[in-house]
Enzyme design. Structure first.
Site, PDB file in Angstrom:
ATOM      1  CB  SER A 123      -0.881  -0.018   1.258  1.00 10.97           C
ATOM      2  OG  SER A 123      -1.470   1.237   1.453  1.00 10.97           O
ATOM      3  CE1 TYR A 147      -2.950  -0.168   5.278  1.00 10.06           C
ATOM      4  CE2 TYR A 147      -3.429  -2.502   5.580  1.00 10.06           C
ATOM      5  CZ  TYR A 147      -3.223  -1.409   4.744  1.00 10.06           C
ATOM      6  OH  TYR A 147      -3.288  -1.575   3.385  1.00 10.06           O
ATOM      7  CE  LYS A 151      -1.315  -4.426   3.319  1.00  9.66           C
ATOM      8  NZ  LYS A 151      -1.675  -5.683   2.644  1.00  9.66           N
TER       9      LYS A 151
HETATM   10  C1  WQD Z   1      -9.305   9.350   1.075  1.00  7.99           C
HETATM   11  C2  WQD Z   1      -9.488  10.847   1.272  1.00  7.99           C
HETATM   12  C3  WQD Z   1      -9.658  11.468   3.576  1.00  7.99           C
HETATM   13  C4  WQD Z   1     -13.504   9.413   4.217  1.00  7.99           C
HETATM   14  C5  WQD Z   1      -6.527   4.394   3.099  1.00  7.99           C
HETATM   15  C6  WQD Z   1      -5.395   3.571   3.620  1.00  7.99           C
HETATM   16  C7  WQD Z   1      -4.614   2.987   2.478  1.00  7.99           C
HETATM   17  C8  WQD Z   1      -5.539   2.236   1.543  1.00  7.99           C
HETATM   18  C9  WQD Z   1      -6.623   3.171   1.035  1.00  7.99           C
HETATM   19  C10 WQD Z   1      -5.626  -0.074   2.174  1.00  7.99           C
HETATM   20  C11 WQD Z   1      -8.665  11.398   2.428  1.00  7.99           C
HETATM   21  C12 WQD Z   1     -10.958  11.758   2.845  1.00  7.99           C
HETATM   22  C13 WQD Z   1     -12.332   9.900   3.670  1.00  7.99           C
HETATM   23  C14 WQD Z   1     -14.520  10.313   4.631  1.00  7.99           C
HETATM   24  C15 WQD Z   1     -13.160  12.149   3.906  1.00  7.99           C
HETATM   25  N1  WQD Z   1      -6.158   1.148   2.215  1.00  7.99           N
HETATM   26  N2  WQD Z   1     -12.177  11.241   3.510  1.00  7.99           N
HETATM   27  N3  WQD Z   1     -14.304  11.647   4.460  1.00  7.99           N
HETATM   28  O1  WQD Z   1      -6.875   7.334   3.942  1.00  7.99           O
HETATM   29  O2  WQD Z   1      -6.104   7.859   1.561  1.00  7.99           O
HETATM   30  O3  WQD Z   1      -6.010   5.507   2.402  1.00  7.99           O
HETATM   31  O4  WQD Z   1      -7.326   3.642   2.207  1.00  7.99           O
HETATM   32  O5  WQD Z   1      -4.662  -0.454   1.566  1.00  7.99           O
HETATM   33  O6  WQD Z   1      -3.654   2.104   3.010  1.00  7.99           O
HETATM   34  O7  WQD Z   1      -4.519   4.413   4.353  1.00  7.99           O
HETATM   35  O8  WQD Z   1      -8.219   6.560   1.938  1.00  7.99           O
HETATM   36  O9  WQD Z   1     -10.604   6.664   1.363  1.00  7.99           O
HETATM   37  O10 WQD Z   1      -9.944   6.750   3.817  1.00  7.99           O
HETATM   38  O11 WQD Z   1      -9.504   8.712   2.348  1.00  7.99           O
HETATM   39  O12 WQD Z   1     -13.008  13.371   3.753  1.00  7.99           O
HETATM   40  O13 WQD Z   1     -15.608   9.927   5.158  1.00  7.99           O
HETATM   41  O14 WQD Z   1     -10.853  11.099   1.611  1.00  7.99           O
HETATM   42  O15 WQD Z   1      -9.346  12.528   4.494  1.00  7.99           O
HETATM   43  O16 WQD Z   1      -8.243  12.719   2.088  1.00  7.99           O
HETATM   44  P1  WQD Z   1      -6.767   6.932   2.522  1.00  7.99           P
HETATM   45  P2  WQD Z   1      -9.638   7.109   2.399  1.00  7.99           P
END
Ligand code: WQD
Length: 331
Positions: A123, A147, A151
């Protein structure tokens, strides 16, 4: 035959479709902790082909040995693992035990049966807070949650394994942000519990299941203050695995590849793209930043393009339309 661990999951089910369509025979081991067997039934319907499913935990060594004993496995794609960042912070031992010990068991059984072609689902979270973007595979790594640490630890364990025996062929695939669903609308992201990632939240709001999307902060140093990510269509991601598998089956070595589009979208840009692509309004409210989030994270996918002959092809509109179709058909 290709063994896919975690093959009933979001990435796994889409990978199984591509593997079967390419003519591979597929075995899935998945204990269905965050997925449903129904996904694999739909994979078989979609492809018109059958796969072999075993519903046990990778920690069960004797059952895993039996699978290797009964099938001529030529490569393993290892997707199984717990993947919720927040949950890993509150339950680190569960994450270390499940993600690390299951990988040790798998690698030991592979070694026992002389199977040394391995593709690992890693990731972009291993890059931590990058100093700049786009990110290439030689960027420094730093992890801020259990997590992400599992990885990175597994990546390093795999490097030691390859150094100890260069006949291993190991590809590490660092996913950026997988969203979207198979265009049929028959398979997609269906976490068994509260979603962790943004697209299930967006589609739940569009379905009216949630009142509004909580946007985690708009005071980041980005184009509009909201977080920027490299969203990649899950079908493109699955096809990247196929290209890595084709290389892993003929080469030996240890290589790391970014699987992303190379383009960053902010949260608000994603919301607007979703509304335009689907015609569904997504009301939102800006709230505080989420602990541990980085401002910007997007890839330079040149290495995968040059060495694997792979590049993401689907657009953000495809990702939004396909995510919506999946949820519309499966509310
Ligand atoms: C994306 C953007 C949030 C939810 C994670 C893991 C990564 C991978 C993908 C497994 C960010 C914003 C999110 C919400 C929001 N997972 N957001 N409101 O955090 O980039 O990555 O998932 O492999 O390892 O770290 O993904 O989809 O949670 O967030 O504003 O309700 O959306 O702040 O900018 P992230 P995400």
């Amino acid at each position: 035959m290709i063994l896919v661990t975690g093959g009933a999951g979001f990435i796994g089910s889409h990978l199984c479709v591509e593997l079967l369509n390419e003519g591979h025979e597929v075995i899935v081991v998945d204990h269905l902790s965050n997925s449903k067997k129904e996904s694999l039934d739909r994979v078989e319907e979609l492809t018109g082909k059958s796969l072999t499913f075993y519903g046990f935990d990778l920690l069960d060594r004797s059952k895993l040995e039996q699978v290797f004993n009964d099938h001529p496995i030529e490569a393993v794609v290892h997707l199984a693992g717990f993947k919720a960042v927040n949950e890993s912070v509150s339950m680190p031992l569960n994450y270390y035990h499940n993600n690390l010990t299951s990988t040790f068991t798998l690698l030991e059984v592979m070694q026992q049966f002389g199977v040394k072609n391995f593709i690992f689902s890693s990731s972009a979270t291993v890059y931590g807070k990058p100093d700049r973007n786009p990110i290439t595979e030689d960027f420094p790594t730093s992890v801020t949650n259990p997590y992400g640490r599992t990885k990175l630890m597994i990546e390093e364990i795999l490097h030691d394994l390859w150094k100890s025996d260069p006949s291993w062929s190991i590809s590490i695939l660092r996913y950026f942000n997988p969203i979207g669903a198979h265009p049929s609308g028959n398979i997609g992201e269906s976490p068994n519990d509260i979603p962790n990632n943004i697209m299930p939240f967006i589609t739940n709001v569009a379905l009216g299941q949630y009142k509004e999307l909580a946007v985690f902060g708009d005071d980041y140093p980005t184009i509009d203050g909201t977080g920027v990510r490299d969203y990649i269509h899950v079908v493109d991601l699955a096809r990247g695995h196929l290209k890595a598998l084709n290389r892993t089956l003929v080469e030996t070595g240890y290589d790391i590849y970014n699987l992303g589009t190379g383009e960053g979208y902010s949260v608000l840009q994603l919301v607007r793209a979703f509304e335009e692509a689907t015609g569904q309004p997504v009301p939102y409210r800006i709230i505080d930043r989420r602990e541990g989030d980085v401002a910007e994270c997007f890839s330079d996918p040149t290495k995968a393009e040059q060495q694997l002959g792979w590049r993401a092809e689907k657009t953000i509109v495809d990702m939004c339309k396909d995510s919506w179709r999946w949820r519309e058909y499966n509310p």
